[in-house]
Design an enzyme around this catalytic site. Structure first.
Site, mmCIF file in Angstrom:
data_model
loop_
_atom_site.group_PDB
_atom_site.id
_atom_site.type_symbol
_atom_site.label_atom_id
_atom_site.label_comp_id
_atom_site.label_asym_id
_atom_site.label_seq_id
_atom_site.Cartn_x
_atom_site.Cartn_y
_atom_site.Cartn_z
ATOM 1 N N CYS A 47 2.370 1.343 -7.477
ATOM 2 C CA CYS A 47 2.675 -0.074 -7.262
ATOM 3 C C CYS A 47 3.377 -0.633 -8.497
ATOM 4 O O CYS A 47 2.946 -0.383 -9.620
ATOM 5 C CB CYS A 47 1.405 -0.869 -6.991
ATOM 6 S SG CYS A 47 0.766 -0.660 -5.329
ATOM 7 N N CYS A 100 -2.406 1.702 -3.955
ATOM 8 C CA CYS A 100 -1.198 2.440 -4.341
ATOM 9 C C CYS A 100 -1.198 2.794 -5.820
ATOM 10 O O CYS A 100 -0.281 3.456 -6.291
ATOM 11 C CB CYS A 100 0.080 1.718 -3.922
ATOM 12 S SG CYS A 100 0.210 0.003 -4.382
ATOM 13 N N CYS A 121 0.868 -1.178 0.000
ATOM 14 C CA CYS A 121 0.000 0.000 0.000
ATOM 15 C C CYS A 121 0.901 1.223 0.000
ATOM 16 O O CYS A 121 2.112 1.107 -0.177
ATOM 17 C CB CYS A 121 -1.002 -0.009 1.150
ATOM 18 S SG CYS A 121 -0.308 0.157 2.791
#
Length: 139
Positions: free
Chosen positions: A91, A87, A13
């Site tokens: 990510c 995210c 996250c």
């Protein structure tokens, strides 16, 4: 060299202070060593969200030994499954990995009632993931 303990799952996250820490706590608690869990954040916070710690303590899981940390390419490449939680484009994506995006409310700054709902949602998702991975669930 000892045999790996099963699949490796990485929970990601933004701050690695709430959702991913609760997910890792549930994962380690329910898998009891039958799989390996890690967590990380794109912009790690300074500490784990105190409400997340309190919510997990209510169910007997202590996440105070963890701390927010960044992910590394090496960790992502080593994971079998990557679970992302809010995210977005921050990510990383590596072809050949199993990815899941869990759409969960961010518990940062929220009252404990909301954090409990997120905690309970995460528990169900972790249980489902472990079943999909054929990892025995304790508790």
């Amino acid at each position: 060299m000892p045999e790996p303990a099963g699949p490796t799952v990485l929970f990601l996250c933004v701050h690695n202070a709430g959702r991913s820490q609760m997910a890792l706590g549930w994962f380690n608690h329910l898998a009891e060593g039958g799989a390996v869990g890690w967590s990380g954040g794109s912009e790690p916070g300074k500490e784990i969200n105190p409400a997340a710690i309190a919510a997990m303590q209510e169910v007997g899981i202590d996440i105070t030994g963890e701390h927010p940390k960044p992910w590394t390419d090496e960790i992502i490449r080593s994971a079998d499954v990557v679970i992302t939680m809010g995210c977005g484009d921050a990510c990383p994506y590596y072809p050949g990995k199993r990815y899941e995006d869990w759409d969960l409310d961010d518990p940062a700054g929220k009252p404990i009632d909301m954090v409990r709902r997120v905690r309970d949602d995460i528990e169900q998702r972790v249980r489902t993931l472990l079943r999909q991975l054929d990892v025995p669930i304790s508790g």
